[in-house]
Design an enzyme around this catalytic site. Structure first.
Site, PDB file in Angstrom:
ATOM      1  N   GLY A 290      25.405  -3.515  16.540  1.00  0.00           N
ATOM      2  CA  GLY A 290      25.875  -4.111  15.285  1.00  0.00           C
ATOM      3  C   GLY A 290      27.081  -3.340  14.807  1.00  0.00           C
ATOM      4  O   GLY A 290      28.164  -3.541  15.319  1.00  0.00           O
ATOM      5  N   THR A 291      26.869  -2.438  13.863  1.00  0.00           N
ATOM      6  CA  THR A 291      27.730  -1.275  13.736  1.00  0.00           C
ATOM      7  C   THR A 291      28.912  -1.318  12.795  1.00  0.00           C
ATOM      8  O   THR A 291      29.634  -2.298  12.725  1.00  0.00           O
ATOM      9  CB  THR A 291      28.295  -0.868  15.106  1.00  0.00           C
ATOM     10  OG1 THR A 291      27.239  -0.576  15.970  1.00  0.00           O
ATOM     11  CG2 THR A 291      29.177   0.323  15.035  1.00  0.00           C
ATOM     12  N   THR A 292      29.117  -0.169  12.159  1.00  0.00           N
ATOM     13  CA  THR A 292      30.415   0.195  11.594  1.00  0.00           C
ATOM     14  C   THR A 292      30.739   1.587  12.109  1.00  0.00           C
ATOM     15  O   THR A 292      29.932   2.509  11.960  1.00  0.00           O
ATOM     16  CB  THR A 292      30.382   0.214  10.056  1.00  0.00           C
ATOM     17  OG1 THR A 292      29.917  -1.054   9.580  1.00  0.00           O
ATOM     18  CG2 THR A 292      31.767   0.492   9.487  1.00  0.00           C
TER      19      THR A 292
END
Length: 217
Positions: free
Chosen positions: A18-20
């Site tokens: 997913g991620t940031t």
């Protein structure tokens, strides 16, 4: 009556981070940051995965995309850098690490789904941040990536200033992650922060309830 045994739906989904992710240079080093949520389909399968992976003593990468693909690239480059540093008799350059990541990403671009930001410190060029994607390799004063990055491009463009001190860069990273985690359903959990300079590497975890808020909830 025989019931067919089926596992949960997320078992058959590809696990994505997913991620940031974010990395930024300051005079004398770099700060990297990431959220910790890992999802498969609509399910969160890991709430506290550390997506900041060491490639060498003072070089890290931030992982996004397919969790398995990104971790595999990081492990291969970590091994190659160890061999490279023994061959040259000194610590590798950050650009060398980023080039290895870029080469693997490009060679296997049809098979792998991963985007890595490489950042670290070396004696020749100090703190450096490299964006690597497919065949691209660019040094940037800061870089953001992952699904949450699309929510914060305006913020980072408005808030970034050249010449920020280490503490300002650390706050910049925490603020960016907090805003992205609030808006992006695939980002969340805790914030992992790594600060690297000539003196070493400092790792920090900011819990979800300690992240700054920018509006009344």
């Amino acid at each position: 009556i025989m019931f067919e045994e089926t596992g949960p739906e997320w078992l058959s989904e590809e696990v994505k981070t997913g991620t940031t992710i974010i990395a930024i240079e300051f005079d004398g080093g770099v700060v990297l940051g990431s959220d910790s949520r890992v999802s498969a389909g609509a399910s969160v399968v890991n709430r506290v995965m550390n997506k900041l992976s060491p490639l060498h003593d003072k070089i890290y990468c931030a992982l996004s995309g397919s969790a398995a693909d990104a971790q595999t690239i990081a492990e291969i480059v970590n091994y190659q850098l160890d061999v490279h540093s023994i061959e040259i008799g000194e610590d590798p350059q950050v650009r060398s690490a980023a080039t290895l990541v870029r080469n693997i990403s490009y060679k296997y671009k049809e098979e792998l789904s991963a985007h890595l930001i490489v950042a670290g410190w070396d004696r020749r060029d100090g703190g450096q941040v490299f964006a690597t994607m497919k065949g691209l390799l660019t040094r940037q004063p800061f870089a953001v990536g992952g699904s949450g990055s699309s929510y914060v491009y305006g913020f980072v463009d408005a808030e970034y200033r050249r010449g920020m001190r280490k503490e300002e860069c650390q706050q910049f990273v925490v603020n960016t992650l907090s805003l992205a985690m609030n808006r992006d359903g695939s980002s969340g959990g805790v914030a992992y922060i790594v600060t690297i300079d000539e003196h070493g590497t400092e790792e920090k975890v900011v819990l979800g309830n300690q992240l700054p808020t920018f509006f009344d909830q």
